[in-house]
Design a protein around this motif. Structure first.
Motif, mmCIF file in Angstrom:
data_model
loop_
_atom_site.group_PDB
_atom_site.id
_atom_site.type_symbol
_atom_site.label_atom_id
_atom_site.label_comp_id
_atom_site.label_asym_id
_atom_site.label_seq_id
_atom_site.Cartn_x
_atom_site.Cartn_y
_atom_site.Cartn_z
ATOM 1 N N PRO A 89 0.915 -1.306 0.035
ATOM 2 C CA PRO A 89 -0.136 -0.135 -0.080
ATOM 3 C C PRO A 89 0.957 1.225 -0.001
ATOM 4 N N ARG A 91 -3.364 1.597 -3.766
ATOM 5 C CA ARG A 91 -4.088 1.847 -2.579
ATOM 6 C C ARG A 91 -4.099 0.835 -1.308
ATOM 7 N N SER A 92 -4.626 1.265 -0.142
ATOM 8 C CA SER A 92 -4.538 0.439 1.126
ATOM 9 C C SER A 92 -5.736 -0.740 0.577
ATOM 10 N N TYR A 149 -5.701 1.008 -7.644
ATOM 11 C CA TYR A 149 -5.000 2.456 -7.830
ATOM 12 C C TYR A 149 -5.464 3.493 -7.559
ATOM 13 N N LYS A 150 -4.619 4.414 -7.268
ATOM 14 C CA LYS A 150 -4.789 5.999 -7.272
ATOM 15 C C LYS A 150 -4.049 6.575 -8.291
#
Length: 300
Positions: free
Chosen positions: A224, A298-299, A266-267
């Protein structure tokens, strides 16, 4: 010069390197990106680099923090599991063919030199460009030229190749250029030849299949907050990278959970790709088509 790294500062900075982090350069080549990553790492950091080209092994870096893995990056996940438990803080992929590969005539990548129609990144691979040109039926060859070279007259070019090989097998880059010469528009000869050579190279090395397999592993491998940084050089690659970063899959279809929340690993850190500056393109003309995309895991 083996290779002038494209967008070197931008791509390494995009990894957001932690001094004690674990990073992967899946396209080692001449080692330009890897050397810069090592400069950013502390004593406890680690870098793993992949390259299937045996010539790349000559550029291995003498650094205890560095491990070179002479394999296609389609096997990234398995080898990282073996070497470091399978989790890393950043992955860098530069999908371009290196200057060294283009400038070595016997590799057959370039339209500028006469050499055997090879184009294999891995010399041990069974199929080279000559095999494709001389054994694929016309319809299959036209499909390769259309899909990977985005050529509008792919069938006509495939027919010309088929006619030429009936007289004599096409074994060199010059023989291929001669076979398709009448389909090269005046003033755009090199552009069309580059599209033909690109299509054959992608087919020989299964580049789109390998890229999809690699991208499909990245979400499992990244911790993450870890970064995926990819440099692509043609629309087929860039579209696949964009889809994976946006949705987590090759099709670009955004999945949602029962509550309508987007299920994407994903971001995106930028809505548009980063492109080289005019100054960089002037220094290194091969940078002109490069697109750099960055995403953060992402987490869970």
């Amino acid at each position: 010069m083996y290779h002038i790294p494209v967008l070197l500062n931008e791509s390494v900075n995009a990894l957001n390197i932690k001094p004690d982090g674990i990073y992967v350069d899946v396209t080692f080549g001449g080692g330009g990106h890897s050397r810069r990553i090592l400069e950013c790492l502390g004593e406890n950091g680690r870098l793993y680099a992949f390259d299937q080209d045996e010539d790349a092994a000559k550029n291995v870096i003498d650094d205890r923090r560095f491990t070179f893995i002479q394999q296609n990056f389609r096997y990234m996940k398995n080898f990282l599991q073996l070497y470091c438990g399978g989790k890393v803080d950043g992955i860098l992929a530069d999908l371009g063919v290196s200057s060294y590969q283009f400038d070595t005539p016997e590799k057959g990548f370039s339209i500028r030199y006469n050499g055997r129609l090879d184009m294999r990144m891995n010399k041990n691979a069974a199929v080279d460009a000559a095999n494709i040109v001389n054994t694929y039926d016309v319809t299959t060859l036209a499909s390769v030229l259309s899909r990977y070279g985005e050529l509008r007259n792919a069938m006509a070019i495939a027919d010309a190749v088929a006619m030429a090989r009936e007289v004599k097998p096409i074994e060199t880059t010059d023989e291929l250029k001669e076979a398709v010469a009448r389909f090269l528009p005046r003033g755009s000869e090199n552009k069309v030849l580059a599209q033909i050579f690109q299509a054959l190279r992608i087919e020989v090395n299964e580049e789109m299949k390998v890229l999809e397999l690699f991208l499909g592993q990245c979400a499992d491998v990244l911790n993450p907050g870890g970064r995926l940084v990819v440099l692509s050089y043609h629309s087929l690659e860039d579209r696949l990278v964009k889809n994976f970063m946006k949705t987590g899959n090759a099709d670009g279809n955004l999945e949602k959970d029962f509550f309508g929340n987007q299920l994407t690993p994903y971001k995106l850190l930028s809505s548009k790709p980063i492109a080289p500056s005019d100054d960089e393109i002037q220094i290194n003309n091969r940078a002109r088509s490069a697109k750099l995309r960055v995403a953060e895991r992402r987490s869970q």
